[in-house]
Design an enzyme around this catalytic site. Structure first.
Site, short mmCIF file in Angstrom:
data_model
loop_
_atom_site.label_atom_id
_atom_site.label_comp_id
_atom_site.label_asym_id
_atom_site.label_seq_id
_atom_site.Cartn_x
_atom_site.Cartn_y
_atom_site.Cartn_z
N HIS A 54 -36.02 39.85 -40.95
CA HIS A 54 -35.69 39.77 -42.66
C HIS A 54 -35.88 40.10 -43.71
O HIS A 54 -35.88 40.07 -44.69
CB HIS A 54 -34.61 39.38 -42.87
CG HIS A 54 -34.91 37.85 -43.39
ND1 HIS A 54 -35.08 36.75 -42.65
CD2 HIS A 54 -34.73 36.86 -44.26
CE1 HIS A 54 -35.74 36.00 -43.20
NE2 HIS A 54 -35.54 36.12 -44.28
C1 UD1 Z 1 -33.15 34.89 -48.23
C2 UD1 Z 1 -33.77 33.89 -49.10
C3 UD1 Z 1 -35.36 34.61 -48.00
C4 UD1 Z 1 -34.78 33.58 -46.38
C5 UD1 Z 1 -33.54 33.90 -45.86
C6 UD1 Z 1 -32.72 33.45 -45.02
C7 UD1 Z 1 -34.62 34.59 -51.74
C8 UD1 Z 1 -35.42 35.43 -52.20
N1 UD1 Z 1 -34.41 35.61 -50.26
O1 UD1 Z 1 -32.53 36.26 -47.89
O2 UD1 Z 1 -36.71 33.56 -48.88
O3 UD1 Z 1 -35.87 33.74 -45.95
O4 UD1 Z 1 -32.48 33.94 -47.29
O5 UD1 Z 1 -31.86 34.23 -44.63
O6 UD1 Z 1 -33.72 33.34 -51.85
N2 UD1 Z 1 -26.19 39.52 -47.41
C9 UD1 Z 1 -25.14 39.49 -46.80
N3 UD1 Z 1 -24.38 38.66 -45.94
C10 UD1 Z 1 -24.64 37.15 -46.60
C11 UD1 Z 1 -25.78 36.97 -47.77
C12 UD1 Z 1 -26.64 37.90 -47.75
O7 UD1 Z 1 -24.66 40.90 -46.36
O8 UD1 Z 1 -24.13 36.55 -46.54
C13 UD1 Z 1 -27.31 40.30 -47.86
C14 UD1 Z 1 -27.29 40.73 -49.27
O9 UD1 Z 1 -25.86 42.09 -49.10
C15 UD1 Z 1 -28.50 42.23 -49.83
C16 UD1 Z 1 -29.11 41.17 -48.29
O10 UD1 Z 1 -28.76 40.30 -47.57
O11 UD1 Z 1 -28.44 42.87 -49.31
C17 UD1 Z 1 -30.10 40.03 -48.62
O12 UD1 Z 1 -29.53 38.58 -49.46
P1 UD1 Z 1 -30.11 37.41 -50.16
O13 UD1 Z 1 -29.23 36.69 -50.40
O14 UD1 Z 1 -30.46 37.85 -51.71
O15 UD1 Z 1 -31.66 37.05 -49.59
P2 UD1 Z 1 -31.81 36.89 -48.54
O16 UD1 Z 1 -32.49 38.59 -47.98
O17 UD1 Z 1 -30.60 37.18 -47.02
#
Ligand code: UD1
Length: 378
Positions: free
Chosen positions: A214
Site C-alpha cells: 500500500h
Molecule cells: C496509513 C498510514 C501508514 C500505514 C497504513 C496502514 C499515514 C501517513 N499512513 O496509510 O503509515 O501503514 O495507514 O493501513 O498515516 N482509504 C480508504 N478507506 C479507509 C482509509 C483509507 O479507502 O478506511 C483510502 C483513502 O481514500 C486514500 C488512501 O486510502 O486514498 C490513503 O489513506 P490514508 O489514511 O491517508 O493513508 P494509508 O495509505 O491508509
C-alpha cells in the site's frame, strides 16, 4: 460525575488499532482510567470496525470522523477536531502510537496544550525512535516530529534507543519496553490459528505466499504498479499468491484497469496464480500469515509480525525503520524488482530461522503502564 480519565489514548488507522488494543488492556488492567479517541483516519469497516471487534477494543469515547484527504488537509482536520476533545477531557497523559498522520496531528496538539489551571498533559509516544532515514516517506516525518515533542518515548527495539539519544533526547525520557503489536499477536495467535479462512480459500495444507502492498512508492505510480503486478503474476505460477489489498491499492489497481485478477475461492489454490482480495480482518490475516510459506509486503507492522512468527518476509522497499527484523528476524529487503525472483526462491528454500528480538515477549504494554503509573504517582 465520573472522575476524568488519566490517559487519553489515540488511534486512527489500522496498525494503530492493534497497538492500542494492547495498551488499552494493560492500562485499564493497571487501574488507570482510559479515554479512547478514534480519529477516523481509517473509516472503511474492513480497516476499522472489524478490527475493534476482533481486538476487543471498546467503543471509542470520541470519534472524530475525519476521513481521508491529502496529508496537510487530513493532519489539519484531525488537529482541529482533536483539540476541543483534549480540553474537554483534560487527561494527565496523551498516548499516541506508531507513525500515521493521526499520531502526528494529536501529538502536536497535546504538546502545545495548556489547561485553564496552567497544567499541561504529558505526551507519550509508543513505538518511538524508529527511523528509515528516508524523509520522502510521510511516516518518517511523522516519527521525527512526534518524537521531538514527546515527554515520554517508549521504544520497541534497541535501534530506536540509539536514534533518539543521537538526536539529543535526554535518556530519562526514553524507555525500551518491547513491542506492543506483538502483545496483541501473542494474545490472539491461538484464536487466529483456528480461523476458517485458509480452508475457505482452499489453502489448508497448500504452500502459498501472502502479499500486502500500500505504500505510495509501490502503488501510486501506474507504470511501477503494472510492472510489480506482472512480476507477481509470473512468480505465482510456481507459488500461489494472495494479494490482500488495502483500499488505496484496490483503487490504484482499478484505475489501471488491472481488474483481471481473480478473487480467491475454494478452487483457487489448485489452479495457482495471483488472487486479489480486499483487506482482511485481523484474525484472518494472522491465520494466513502463520500458514504462509513466505510473506511479501511493504508494511511496517507485517515485518515485525513475521519476525515474531518465524515466517520468511520479503519487504519490497529500499529501507526499513525496523532493522532488528533484518539483523535478528526473518525479514529481507528487496530493493529492485529484478531481485525478487531470486530472493523468493532463497526464502522458500532457506531455513526458517530468526531470533525473537529483546522484550518482544507479549508484555510490552504492561511495561508502558508501569512507567506511566510511576510518573503519575498512582
Ligand atoms: C496509513 C498510514 C501508514 C500505514 C497504513 C496502514 C499515514 C501517513 N499512513 O496509510 O503509515 O501503514 O495507514 O493501513 O498515516 N482509504 C480508504 N478507506 C479507509 C482509509 C483509507 O479507502 O478506511 C483510502 C483513502 O481514500 C486514500 C488512501 O486510502 O486514498 C490513503 O489513506 P490514508 O489514511 O491517508 O493513508 P494509508 O495509505 O491508509
Amino acid at each position: 460525575m465520573s472522575r476524568p480519565a488519566e490517559i487519553l489514548l489515540v488511534a486512527g488507522a489500522r496498525p494503530n488499532f492493534v497497538k492500542a488494543a494492547a495498551l488499552e488492556r494493560a492500562l485499564t488492567g493497571a487501574g488507570l482510567r482510559v479515554c479512547l479517541v478514534h480519529t477516523g483516519q481509517h473509516y472503511d469497516p474492513g480497516l476499522s470496525g472489524v478490527f475493534f471487534e476482533q481486538l476487543g477494543l471498546p467503543e471509542p469515547n470520541h470519534h472524530l470522523g475525519v476521513g481521508s484527504g491529502p496529508h496537510g488537509g487530513q493532519t489539519g482536520q484531525i488537529m482541529a477536531a482533536f483539540e476541543p476533545v483534549l480540553f474537554k477531557e483534560r487527561p494527565r497523559v496523551v498516548v499516541v502510537v506508531g507513525d500515521v498522520n493521526s499520531t502526528l496531528a494529536c501529538g502536536l496538539v497535546a504538546a502545545k496544550a495548556v489547561f485553564e489551571d496552567g497544567s499541561r498533559p504529558l505526551l507519550a509516544h509508543v513505538e518511538a525512535g524508529l527511523r528509515s532515514f528516508d524523509r520522502s516517506m510521510p511516516e518518517e516525518i511523522n516519527r521525527l516530529v512526534t518524537d521531538a515533542v514527546s515527554d515520554l518515548l517508549f521504544v520497541s527495539e534497541r535501534s530506536g534507543l540509539d536514534n533518539l539519544l543521537r538526536e539529543g533526547l535526554p535518556q530519562e525520557k526514553v524507555f525500551l519496553v518491547g513491542n506492543v503489536m506483538i502483545d496483541t499477536l501473542r494474545r490472539l495467535e491461538t484464536q487466529a490459528r483456528r480461523s476458517a479462512v485458509a480452508a475457505e480459500l482452499g489453502l489448508e495444507g497448500v504452500r502459498f505466499g501472502l502479499v500486502t502492498l500500500h505504500r505510495p512508492t509501490n502503488v501510486d505510480q501506474p507504470e511501477g504498479l503494472r510492472r510489480l503486478v506482472a512480476e507477481l503474476g509470473r512468480l505465482s505460477r510456481d507459488l500461489p499468491l494472495l494479494l490482500a489489498a488495502h483500499p488505496r491499492t484496490q483503487k490504484a489497481l482499478a484505475a489501471q484497469g488491472l481488474t483481471g485478477l481473480k478473487p480467491p475461492g475454494p478452487e483457487w489454490a489448485g489452479e495457482g496464480g495471483l488472487a486479489l482480495s480486499g483487506p482482511l480482518p485481523y484474525l484472518d490475516f494472522l491465520g494466513l500469515m502463520v500458514r504462509a510459506a513466505v510473506v511479501l509486503t511493504d508494511s511496517g507492522g507485517v515485518q515485525e509480525e513475521t519476525t515474531a512468527l518465524g515466517v520468511p518476509c520479503l519487504t519490497l522497499r529500499p529501507n526499513t525503520e525496523r532493522p532488528v527484523t533484518l539483523s535478528q528476524g526473518t525479514n529481507q529487503l528487496v530493493t529492485r524488482l529484478e531481485e525478487l525472483d531470486l530472493a523468493l526462491r532463497r526464502a522458500l528454500t532457506g531455513e526458517r530461522s530468526g531470533r525473537l528480538p529483546e522484550l518482544w515477549d507479549g508484555h510490552a504494554a504492561e511495561r508502558v503502564a508501569a512507567v506511566l503509573k510511576d510518573r503519575l504517582g498512582v
